[in-house]
Design a protein around this motif. Structure first.
Motif, PDB file in Angstrom:
ATOM      1  N   CYS A   1      14.045  56.378 -33.636  1.00 19.79           N
ATOM      2  CA  CYS A   1      14.439  56.178 -32.232  1.00 19.79           C
ATOM      3  C   CYS A   1      14.053  54.719 -31.877  1.00 19.79           C
ATOM      4  CB  CYS A   1      13.764  57.149 -31.323  1.00 19.79           C
ATOM      5  SG  CYS A   1      12.035  56.916 -30.876  1.00 19.79           S
TER       6      CYS A   1
ATOM      7  N   PHE B   1      12.056  53.747 -30.071  1.00 17.72           N
ATOM      8  CA  PHE B   1      10.412  53.003 -29.879  1.00 17.72           C
ATOM      9  C   PHE B   1       9.901  53.057 -31.327  1.00 17.72           C
ATOM     10  CE2 PHE B   1      11.833  55.224 -25.852  1.00 17.72           C
ATOM     11  CZ  PHE B   1      11.384  54.203 -24.954  1.00 17.72           C
ATOM     12  N   CYS B   2      10.803  53.528 -32.494  1.00 15.61           N
ATOM     13  CA  CYS B   2      10.102  53.742 -33.762  1.00 15.61           C
ATOM     14  C   CYS B   2       9.624  52.360 -34.271  1.00 15.61           C
ATOM     15  CB  CYS B   2      10.917  54.326 -34.714  1.00 15.61           C
ATOM     16  SG  CYS B   2      10.672  56.231 -34.536  1.00 15.61           S
TER      17      CYS B   2
ATOM     18  N   CYS C   1       5.174  57.049 -34.081  1.00 15.73           N
ATOM     19  CA  CYS C   1       5.954  56.680 -32.802  1.00 15.73           C
ATOM     20  C   CYS C   1       5.807  57.558 -31.447  1.00 15.73           C
ATOM     21  CB  CYS C   1       7.480  56.943 -33.234  1.00 15.73           C
ATOM     22  SG  CYS C   1       8.590  56.718 -31.706  1.00 15.73           S
TER      23      CYS C   1
ATOM     24  N   CYS D   1       8.999  59.959 -30.650  1.00 15.49           N
ATOM     25  CA  CYS D   1       9.454  60.901 -31.495  1.00 15.49           C
ATOM     26  C   CYS D   1       8.806  61.525 -32.674  1.00 15.49           C
ATOM     27  CB  CYS D   1      10.915  60.459 -31.809  1.00 15.49           C
ATOM     28  SG  CYS D   1      10.904  59.356 -33.482  1.00 15.49           S
TER      29      CYS D   1
HETATM   30 ZN   LIG Z   1      10.583  57.376 -32.605  1.00 17.28          ZN
END
Ligand SMILES: [Zn+2]
Length: 583
Positions: free
Chosen positions: A449, A451-452, A529, A532
């Motif tokens: 995602c 934010f990964c 993360c 996710c």
């Molecule tokens: Zn993520």
């Protein structure tokens, strides 16, 4: 009765074509016939023997199921051309002869040639009841005494051809005057008599005329009478094109746009360009899957406006806007769903209403709401969280279009937990990012995602911002490009979702306006993360609001749960070790 009585023929039916015929033809052309212009059969046009008329309506295209209606139905055919030039250039006599001579059209009453302009709701057409004529060939009849004959009459037609020399005719299709010894038949029967005489060399026909009750019949023996030797099919002349109101032999033109409901016309043509894609360029395009999508737009600013417009153009009409902002003076020039008079109104509501002005039948909705943000304790509100969760659960696709990173965290988390398609779009000054978050169907691809790629959970980035940091300072074309890429990415994904061999492997596209380049990336999911990872999703599923509340209060809590905090400690320890070793 003398055998020398001459059979006479008459043809004086008038045709009435209504708008339902046009709409049905248009529908058939667009969805089924496409580029083909093969002759289409019209199985059931209504004939009225009393006022000598034939109605061409949407019913003409149906196969009739009510048998009591059948004697009032005639068969026809239509050849609808792709261009007006093809229509104009058609060698009409030759074409008519081809149709009339073809055995498969023996029972057909009429033939139409047409060009339907689907965009303008107009139809150029010419109806013909083919009439064959041969100089020197006439038909004589004698009436036979009725005898018991087992006649099976096809109720579906006003007449039937049993074999080359035996015909059955409904009483409605002929006129018998026994006093004066006259037999008047429809020209259609003459066509058959001529064809059978010249092509099958029949010397004698038997014609049964069925009475009204279908119990009795009268039998006629019809014989061809040649006034000269050697008559062949080349001697046959053909006519029958309908004359216009001024008795001129020219095609008719109708523009239906003034007769149709504007909303109905809008509905008919709104997806015209999409349907046309299926004719040649992309026959496998699945428009139905697009139509079914329920879209949630989190943010009704520049991106939300452009994305909704692009979705509408793709035939995606169920769109919900979520935003708590109001339209400011700087918005209308950049945000295409707002006008000057909308300044001061709520964005989500105005965007939804204005989208309906563009396409009245779209199902646009709105929710005035601020999405809770990680690290922002002022956004802690359980009711709002529950509302957002419900909105995401009820949607198929969620677009993240907010101003800040931290506003995207909670919908990323809920979207992943609910296994929804989440597309994140963000713009910078002269660059943009579009990213589809990994969902369950991507499990083997291990897609991540937004934010990964972060090693910190998002924090409050909205404090102490100057005006240029608060507003999205970006080149105006950037949002349009990002929005288009985001929607096209969704469309590609939906078209190829169930076919693992096709489609874009990369789930992130970055665009740069300084050199007009695009870069495609695969962003894999990160074990730690903050939005996710499995540990976060599991914690969320177990504790829901309690977990979210703590995250909104302090993003460090999320780092602890996800394992990011442990990673930081490890990194710090590594640095200390390196320092101790003098590296
Ligand atoms: Zn993520």
């Amino acid at each position: 009765m003398e055998i020398n009585n001459e059979v006479t023929f008459k043809q004086d039916f008038k045709f009435f074509l209504d708008s339902s015929f046009y709409l049905r033809l248009k529908d058939f052309k667009l969805h089924e016939q496409k580029l083909s212009n093969d002759i289409l059969i019209l199985p059931s046009s209504r004939i009225n023997y009393l006022n000598k008329s034939i109605s061409l309506s949407d019913e003409s295209f149906d196969t009739i199921s009510n048998t009591s209606d059948m004697p009032n139905i005639v068969l026809g055919s239509i050849k609808n051309f792709n261009t007006i030039e093809q229509f104009k250039n058609l060698k009409k006599i030759e074409h008519l002869k081809e149709v009339a001579v073809d055995k498969k059209y023996d029972k057909f009453f009429f033939h139409i040639i047409s060009f339907a302009d689907l965009k303008k709701f107009s139809l150029v057409y010419w109806i013909c009841v083919p009439i064959l004529k041969v100089d020197g060939l006439s038909f004589r009849f004698e009436q036979e005494n009725n005898s018991v004959v087992d006649i099976k009459f096809d109720d579906s037609l006003p007449f039937d051809i049993v074999d080359d020399s035996t015909l059955i005719c409904n009483f409605l299709f002929c006129k018998i005057d026994t006093n004066s010894g006259k037999l008047e038949l429809s020209t259609l029967l003459r066509n058959i008599l001529i064809k059978k005489t010249l092509m099958s060399e029949v010397k004698k026909f038997t014609l049964y005329i069925i009475s009204k009750q279908k119990k009795e019949f009268q039998t006629f023996i019809i014989t061809p009478h040649f006034e000269k030797e050697k008559i062949t099919f080349d001697d046959v002349t053909i006519k029958g094109w309908e004359k216009n109101i001024d008795s001129k032999l020219i095609p008719k033109f109708i523009n239906f746009s003034s007769l149709l409901d504007p909303i109905k016309m809008n509905e008919q043509n709104v997806s015209l360009n999409l349907e046309l894609m299926k004719w040649r360029i992309n026959p496998d395009l699945d428009l139905e899957i697009l139509k079914k999508q329920k879209i949630l737009l989190l943010g009704a600013g520049t991106l939300g406006c452009y994305i909704s417009r692009c979705l509408l153009a793709w035939g995606i009409y169920d769109i919900t806007f979520v935003d708590d902002g109001v339209v400011s003076h700087s918005n209308p020039v950049r945000q295409p769903l707002f006008n000057f008079e909308d300044v001061g109104k709520y964005k989500a509501e105005t965007a939804s209403l204005n989208l309906k002005k563009i396409y009245p039948l779209c199902q646009s909705k709105f929710v005035k709401m601020k999405v809770p943000m990680i690290g922002h304790s002022d956004t802690i509100d359980e009711e709002v969280f529950l509302k957002l969760e419900k909105l995401i659960q009820e949607s198929d696709v969620i677009f993240l279009l907010m101003d800040s990173r931290e506003a995207r965290w909670l919908p990323t988390l809920i979207g992943k937990s609910e296994n929804k398609i989440v597309i994140n779009t963000a713009i910078g000054y002269d660059n943009f990012l579009v990213m589809r978050h990994g969902d369950l169907s991507d499990e083997n691809k291990n897609l991540g995602c937004y934010f990964c790629s972060d090693i910190l959970a998002p924090v409050d980035s909205l404090k102490d911002r100057t005006l240029d940091q608060m507003c999205t300072v970006t080149r105006p074309g950037c949002a349009m490009m990002a929005s288009s890429v985001a929607v096209e990415m969704l469309v590609n994904y939906l078209q190829t979702k169930n076919n693992s061999d096709d489609g874009l492997v990369e789930n992130q596209i970055r665009g740069f306006l300084n050199d007009f380049s695009n870069i495609k990336n695969i962003v894999n999911s990160y074990k730690y993360c903050s939005a996710c990872s499995n540990s976060i999703i599991e914690e969320y599923k177990i504790n829901k609001w309690e977990f979210v509340k703590l995250a909104l209060k302090d993003s460090k809590y999320v780092e602890d749960i996800s394992g990011l905090a442990a990673v930081h400690l490890e990194t710090e320890q590594l640095l200390l070790d390196m320092e101790a070793l003098g590296i």
